[in-house]
Design a protein around this motif. Structure first.
Motif, PDB file in Angstrom:
ATOM      1  N   ASP A   1     -47.600 -12.935  18.346  1.00  0.00           N
ATOM      2  CA  ASP A   1     -47.713 -13.448  16.986  1.00  0.00           C
ATOM      3  C   ASP A   1     -46.711 -14.575  16.764  1.00  0.00           C
ATOM      4  O   ASP A   1     -46.053 -15.044  17.710  1.00  0.00           O
ATOM      5  N   LEU A   2     -46.566 -15.010  15.534  1.00  0.00           N
ATOM      6  CA  LEU A   2     -45.674 -16.126  15.227  1.00  0.00           C
ATOM      7  C   LEU A   2     -44.218 -15.824  15.564  1.00  0.00           C
ATOM      8  O   LEU A   2     -43.439 -16.735  15.840  1.00  0.00           O
TER       9      LEU A   2
ATOM     10  N   ARG B   1     -49.038 -20.536   9.441  1.00  0.00           N
ATOM     11  CA  ARG B   1     -50.370 -20.099   9.887  1.00  0.00           C
ATOM     12  C   ARG B   1     -51.429 -21.147   9.591  1.00  0.00           C
ATOM     13  O   ARG B   1     -52.394 -21.302  10.350  1.00  0.00           O
TER      14      ARG B   1
ATOM     15  N   ASP C   1     -46.824 -18.196   5.921  1.00  0.00           N
ATOM     16  CA  ASP C   1     -48.169 -18.571   5.473  1.00  0.00           C
ATOM     17  C   ASP C   1     -48.438 -20.042   5.750  1.00  0.00           C
ATOM     18  O   ASP C   1     -49.535 -20.415   6.198  1.00  0.00           O
TER      19      ASP C   1
END
Length: 214
Positions: free
Chosen positions: A122-123, A176, A173
């Motif tokens: 993931d990030l 993303r 956010d």
């Protein structure tokens, strides 16, 4: 719906698929500038391509690791990608999937490409339950990848740095929204059957620890 354990997720068009690699500026910058790999790029050795942007970020440390400072998005033909998958073998022995280790070693000696399924990240670069495809192209096909299959090469290092800065600042956010869109990649029925062991068999792969993709 949970993510399938083995699925190729990649930016793609009707004729191309995007994969990622990271190189030193001496190789990466001229490749992006000219839209082709330079003569200094070794066409006689195995090269690993990754359809997942975030897995590439995990591997290259967002473009900060030595000799991986230039992150490239390489657009290749879907025909070439399918050929490599169809002629690939697993880079690890999977108990219960291969008849035995000797059969797997014989396959490794003759297959021009290799597939490794590593945990997606993931990030925050934490491992996720589903797997990301790494495709290794041997010396016999690395030249075809560089000189026949490659359609375009872009330097996405600035994008990597921008997303990394947002992650460090806690703006997840916003980070993303900048990630490349990587929907499930369509493959013909049966194309990946020889490359997708059952989950229990895949666990045996990592317990055995026979090889890693670089």
């Amino acid at each position: 719906m949970p993510e399938p354990t083995y699925a190729i997720r990649a930016a793609h068009t009707a004729t191309t698929v995007t994969v990622y690699q990271a190189y030193s500026p001496a190789l990466g910058i001229p490749a992006a500038r000219d839209g082709r790999f330079p003569d200094a790029w070794k066409r006689d050795r195995m090269t690993w391509i990754k359809p997942s942007f975030l897995w590439m970020m995990y591997r290259c440390g967002w473009g900060t690791k030595d000799d991986q400072e230039t992150v490239l998005a390489v657009e290749i033909t879907r025909d070439g990608f399918a050929w490599a998958l169809g002629h690939a073998c697993l880079s690890h022995y999977a108990r219960g999937f291969h008849p035995d280790q000797a059969a797997w070693r014989r396959e490794m000696k003759t297959a021009p490409a290799r597939v490794q399924w590593d945990p997606e990240h993931d990030l925050h670069q934490r491992a996720l339950p589903h797997r990301s495809l790494q495709l290794g192209l041997g010396g016999s096909v690395a030249g075809r990848y560089a000189d026949e299959w490659t359609v375009a090469i872009r330097d996405v290092t600035p994008l990597a740095h921008q997303i990394h800065a947002l992650v460090r600042a806690g703006h997840l956010d916003e980070a993303r929204t900048l990630l490349p869109t990587e929907p499930p990649y369509p493959t013909p029925p049966g194309l990946l059957d020889h490359l997708r062991p059952a989950p229990a068999e895949e666990n045996a792969v990592y317990v055995n620890g026979l090889g890693r993709a670089e």
